[in-house]
Design an enzyme around this catalytic site. Structure first.
Site, PDB file in Angstrom:
ATOM      1  N   TRP A  24       1.181  -1.404   0.393  1.00 13.75           N
ATOM      2  CA  TRP A  24      -0.159  -0.318   0.396  1.00 13.75           C
ATOM      3  C   TRP A  24       0.797   1.568  -0.391  1.00 13.75           C
ATOM      4  CZ3 TRP A  24      -5.081  -0.336  -0.629  1.00 13.75           C
ATOM      5  CH2 TRP A  24      -6.111  -1.251  -0.136  1.00 13.75           C
ATOM      6  N   ASP A  25       0.256   2.040  -0.892  1.00 12.10           N
ATOM      7  CA  ASP A  25       1.455   3.826  -0.450  1.00 12.10           C
ATOM      8  C   ASP A  25      -0.086   4.168   0.521  1.00 12.10           C
ATOM      9  OD1 ASP A  25       1.797   6.210  -1.708  1.00 12.10           O
ATOM     10  OD2 ASP A  25       0.196   6.497  -2.541  1.00 12.10           O
TER      11      ASP A  25
END
Length: 247
Positions: free
Chosen positions: A9-10
């Site tokens: 995940w960013d």
């Protein structure tokens, strides 16, 4: 379980609303120097800041040059003098990490995925700022690990960043197969390009029509075309072939 076993995940613009935190931090910092920030200055700062981050991704500036240069450029453009730029930068980073706002139902999505897939954070942000926001928001405890470029020594989208992440996962006992990883992020030039350079499948989170406000976005899209696109975080369940459980 579906094809993908691990989600990378960013954070900013994906799990957390960065614009919200940025506005808060800039407003507080301008108050500290005895000035009111206008919408024009705030928008111009976003443009300058985005430009510096893209230059960092390309290796044209260092992280240190980015952190102070964006403020120096802004102050020079608006004729703002007598400001201790380093002190301003320090206050900005501290304040930026002290407030957060979720993007949609980010915590519920991550919580629902716990135990079903592994989840890691991959971010280019400043270590102290990102760790603060992740802990305050509760997202830190939902992750199997956190990878911050400042600690690694190279930013997304560089292949070296992702090589480090994969080696660290393997060192912790996790069996890593690139085809079973999925990068989820909002940046074509950071997250999606990083996946393309590293051979990792990508999912572009695009809650709005970026093409309307970014003339270069279409060229980036054609160059670094993602494997998937979603406009809502909850759509990730369809890609992962996992039941949404009420989401």
């Amino acid at each position: 379980m579906g094809r993908y076993h691990t989600v990378l995940w960013d954070v900013d613009g994906t799990l957390l609303d960065f614009i919200y935190s940025q506005r808060y931090a800039m407003t507080r910092c301008f108050q500290s120097i005895g000035r009111d920030i206008t919408e024009e200055i705030l928008q111009r700062y976003r443009e300058i800041n985005d430009g510096y981050w893209k230059r960092l991704e390309l290796g044209e500036v260092t992280k240190a040059e980015l952190l102070t240069g964006r403020f120096t450029s802004l102050f020079e453009e608006y004729g703002i003098t007598g400001v201790d730029v380093e002190a301003f930068r320090e206050e900005y980073q501290t304040t930026l990490g002290s407030v957060y706002k979720y993007t949609e139902d980010a915590p519920a999505v991550c919580r629902a995925l716990c135990g079903k897939v592994r989840q890691y954070v991959i971010t280019n942000g400043v270590t102290s700022t990102q760790e603060n926001k992740l802990r305050l928001s509760g997202l830190y405890d939902l992750m199997d690990g956190v990878f911050i470029s400042e600690q690694i020594g190279t930013p997304k989208p560089q292949k070296e960043f992702f090589d480090y992440c994969l080696k660290a996962m393997e060192a912790s006992g996790v069996s890593v197969c690139k085809e079973e990883l999925l990068i989820v992020g909002d940046s074509l030039t950071s997250d999606i390009k990083g996946g393309c350079l590293s051979g990792i499948p990508t999912c572009w989170y695009r809650p709005e029509d970026i093409f309307e406000r970014d003339a270069d976005a279409m060229a980036d899209y054609e160059r670094y075309r993602p494997d998937y696109e979603i406009s809502r975080l909850s759509q990730i369940f369809d890609i992962l072939d996992i039941e949404r459980e009420g989401l």
